[in-house]
Design an enzyme around this catalytic site. Structure first.
Site, PDB file in Angstrom:
ATOM      1  N   LYS A 136       0.835  -1.200   0.000  1.00  0.00           N
ATOM      2  CA  LYS A 136       0.000   0.000   0.000  1.00  0.00           C
ATOM      3  C   LYS A 136       0.875   1.258   0.000  1.00  0.00           C
ATOM      4  O   LYS A 136       2.002   1.219   0.487  1.00  0.00           O
ATOM      5  CB  LYS A 136      -0.876   0.018   1.268  1.00  0.00           C
ATOM      6  CG  LYS A 136      -1.981  -1.007   1.298  1.00  0.00           C
ATOM      7  CD  LYS A 136      -2.789  -0.899   2.583  1.00  0.00           C
ATOM      8  CE  LYS A 136      -3.920  -1.915   2.621  1.00  0.00           C
ATOM      9  NZ  LYS A 136      -4.941  -1.712   1.582  1.00  0.00           N
ATOM     10  N   ARG A 184     -10.256 -11.710   1.978  1.00  0.00           N
ATOM     11  CA  ARG A 184     -11.097 -12.782   1.435  1.00  0.00           C
ATOM     12  C   ARG A 184     -10.379 -14.126   1.491  1.00  0.00           C
ATOM     13  O   ARG A 184     -11.003 -15.168   1.655  1.00  0.00           O
ATOM     14  CB  ARG A 184     -11.538 -12.407   0.014  1.00  0.00           C
ATOM     15  CG  ARG A 184     -10.415 -12.243  -0.959  1.00  0.00           C
ATOM     16  CD  ARG A 184     -10.795 -11.423  -2.198  1.00  0.00           C
ATOM     17  NE  ARG A 184     -10.856  -9.989  -1.911  1.00  0.00           N
ATOM     18  CZ  ARG A 184     -11.138  -9.046  -2.811  1.00  0.00           C
ATOM     19  NH1 ARG A 184     -11.431  -9.380  -4.061  1.00  0.00           N
ATOM     20  NH2 ARG A 184     -11.164  -7.788  -2.470  1.00  0.00           N
TER      21      ARG A 184
HETATM   22  N1  BES Z   1      -8.103  -3.855   4.410  1.00  0.00           N
HETATM   23  C1  BES Z   1      -8.258  -3.452   3.057  1.00  0.00           C
HETATM   24  C2  BES Z   1      -9.559  -2.699   2.813  1.00  0.00           C
HETATM   25  C3  BES Z   1      -9.676  -1.354   3.472  1.00  0.00           C
HETATM   26  C4  BES Z   1      -9.254  -0.227   2.812  1.00  0.00           C
HETATM   27  C5  BES Z   1     -10.239  -1.219   4.716  1.00  0.00           C
HETATM   28  C6  BES Z   1      -9.372   1.010   3.403  1.00  0.00           C
HETATM   29  C7  BES Z   1     -10.361   0.012   5.308  1.00  0.00           C
HETATM   30  C8  BES Z   1      -9.932   1.134   4.644  1.00  0.00           C
HETATM   31  C9  BES Z   1      -8.239  -4.659   2.138  1.00  0.00           C
HETATM   32  O1  BES Z   1      -7.449  -5.709   2.546  1.00  0.00           O
HETATM   33  C10 BES Z   1      -7.717  -4.200   0.828  1.00  0.00           C
HETATM   34  O2  BES Z   1      -6.569  -3.844   0.762  1.00  0.00           O
HETATM   35  N2  BES Z   1      -8.556  -4.210  -0.185  1.00  0.00           N
HETATM   36  C11 BES Z   1      -8.173  -3.767  -1.473  1.00  0.00           C
HETATM   37  C12 BES Z   1      -8.695  -4.745  -2.477  1.00  0.00           C
HETATM   38  C13 BES Z   1      -8.131  -4.554  -3.848  1.00  0.00           C
HETATM   39  C14 BES Z   1      -6.669  -4.911  -3.863  1.00  0.00           C
HETATM   40  C15 BES Z   1      -8.904  -5.419  -4.807  1.00  0.00           C
HETATM   41  C16 BES Z   1      -8.784  -2.382  -1.682  1.00  0.00           C
HETATM   42  O3  BES Z   1      -9.910  -2.151  -1.216  1.00  0.00           O
HETATM   43  O4  BES Z   1      -8.122  -1.533  -2.252  1.00  0.00           O
HETATM   44 MN    MN Z   2      -5.454  -5.510   1.920  1.00  0.00          MN
END
Ligand code: BES
Ligand code: MN
Ligand code: ZN
Length: 500
Positions: A274, A348
């Protein structure tokens, strides 16, 4: 500082006296009495402030003549007949918000208040609950707070409501569950990681008679949790699966409700790392697991007449020489294979193994999962509603109702059938599925992924709580930060559907 609550018959003296008026400005009997004692000062203050008793409106009178209190707060009830539990929680929240730094004690006088939309004892209990929920904060790491920044409010008496103490008893247990969830969510990832999450929850759960099962890495390897372990393999912190069981039915064979929570104690994204800005928020990527733990503590605490199993799937998602790579294929506990396109879509993966294992072991009729699963749900719904995906309309309606009753509100999102257009978006060239779809509909494809791990005949709902676990702004019954979302929702859902 924890707020000590009491429910005396008549109002004791306190630094702050809280009174009420209905829409149109009609004073309650206790407020009318205070107005007389002050020689009409309260009435004049109402007029000066153009206070009409609107729901949540407030007038404050300092150093009132003829009263022992240092201050009087007059709160608007709105239309009395419409004042329900949620309204009283919001009023309690207002009291705590206003007095937290200002008064050491308060008494809210509900004596002879009538014509409400709920019994007076319930009103008093929910007022107290709202105040305590709004008052909660986590100051463990603040060593330099100035005197005037420190919480002062230590006692709240809610007076004049016979039976309030008994009405509050179960709510106090639910509140303890909310506080546990908030604490777990608030503590940083160097404090809460899979092993310490388990320790903390066991410390809260064991005295309540919850049965505990823990799977460690070796056990999960033996069981073939390839998806969960793939996420965990880049971390120095070993993963855990924690299961808590409560059976208040008296029937060892009662069909249970199953709760499963995403417990990513920190989500860097892994190799699909990230951006730095805001990454600290990912300490609360275990908010689903924390809500499951809090809900189990709440249900056991109030001795719910239901059988419920709560499973927390706990891992840390880190980049490392041993971390899984984009393109890796993992075999889940269900036997289905997954091409890991993006290591940041880890929730997931973790849930898929936990859900499959728990369904086989406990044979639930209903399964709810809670997860901070996608940023996309925040784009869709903001921070007011969590997204709900359900394979059963009746279940969706029950959850929606529990959401409204508890304040943990849900908005239903679409879920496609297996092999349908949404589901096709996660087809892989090389494996049974891939772990991400295209950017569009990101919360929906995440739900489609999870649906592939729902056993035949199980009624299932997935709650994407990414937007509701943590708030930048304070709300009616929480300060800014951790909300405890999900605990009260599950409590109401269980009460309405499994204890009725
Ligand atoms: N934990 C994150 C989702 C999230 C993002 C929660 C911001 C709270 C605030 C999750 O694991 C994630 O990174 N999801 C990605 C999925 C994508 C790679 C398809 C996302 O939402 O960007
Ligand atoms: Mn994630
Ligand atoms: Zn995540």
């Amino acid at each position: 500082m924890t707020l000590t609550l009491s429910f005396p018959e008549s109002a004791p003296e306190a630094p702050a006296l809280v009174l009420f008026a209905a829409e149109g400005g009609a004073l309650t009997p206790a407020a009318a009495e205070a107005d007389r004692a002050t020689g009409g000062q309260l009435g004049r203050a109402m007029k000066a402030a153009a206070f009409t008793g609107r729901k949540g409106a407030m007038v404050e009178l300092l150093a009132p003549a003829g009263l022992a209190a240092e201050r009087v707060l007059l709160l608007g009830l709105g239309e009395a007949g419409k004042a329900d539990a949620r309204v009283f929680e919001e009023l309690g929240g207002k009291i705590a918000e206003h007095l937290q730094l200002k008064a050491s004690g308060a008494v809210a006088d509900l004596s002879r208040l009538s014509g409400l939309g709920l019994p007076l004892a319930e009103a008093a209990a929910h007022l107290a609950l709202g105040a305590a929920l709004r008052d909660w904060r986590h100051d463990r790491w603040r060593t330099t707070l100035k005197e005037h920044e420190k919480p002062k409010l230590a006692r709240l008496a809610v007076a004049g409501a016979p039976g309030a103490e008994a009405a509050f008893a179960p709510l106090a247990k639910v509140m303890e569950g909310v506080f546990l969830t908030r604490r777990l969510v608030t503590e940083p990832a160097n404090v809460i990681y899979p092993e310490t999450f388990v320790e903390q929850v066991i410390a809260a759960a064991s005295p309540l008679g919850l049965a505990v099962t823990i799977l460690d890495e070796a056990e999960m390897t033996r069981l073939g949790f390839g998806a969960l372990l793939g996420v965990a393999q880049g971390s120095a912190r070993p993963p855990r699966l924690l299961a808590l069981e409560w059976n208040g039915t008296g029937d060892a064979n009662a069909v249970p409700l199953l709760l499963v929570g995403k417990g990513v104690t920190f989500d860097t994204g892994g190799i699909s790392i990230k951006p730095a800005a805001g990454m600290e928020d990912m300490k609360w990527d275990m908010g689903g697991a924390a809500a499951v733990a809090g809900a189990m503590v709440a249900l056991a605490g109030r001795r719910a007449k239901a059988r419920v199993v709560g499973v927390c799937a706990l891992v840390e998602n880190m980049p490392d020489g041993k971390a899984q790579r984009p393109g890796d294929v993992v075999t889940t506990h269900s036997g289905q294979t997954v091409e890991v396109i993006n290591t940041d879509a880890e929730g997931r993966l973790v849930l898929s193994d936990a859900m499959w294992w728990a369904q086989a072991r406990w044979k639930p009729d209903v399964m709810l999962d809670m997860a901070t699963l996608t940023g996309a749900i925040i784009i869709s719904l903001g921070h007011e509603y969590a997204g709900m995906f359900a394979n059963d309309d009746g279940l969706a309606a029950q959850l929606e109702a529990a959401g409204e009753a508890s304040g943990d509100r849900l908005w239903r999102m679409p879920l496609g059938e297996a092999g349908g257009a949404y589901d096709k978006l996660i087809e892989s060239q090389i494996a049974d599925m891939k772990n991400v779809g295209p950017r569009e509909g990101g919360s929906i494809t995440a739900a489609q992924f999870l649906q592939r791990f729902v056993a035949e005949g199980v009624k299932w709902a997935h709650l994407d709580i990414a937007g509701t676990v943590w708030k930048a702004k304070a709300g009616a019954t929480h300060d800014k930060g951790a909300t405890g979302f999900g605990v009260r929702l599950v409590d109401r859902f269980v009460a309405a559907t499994r204890e009725a």
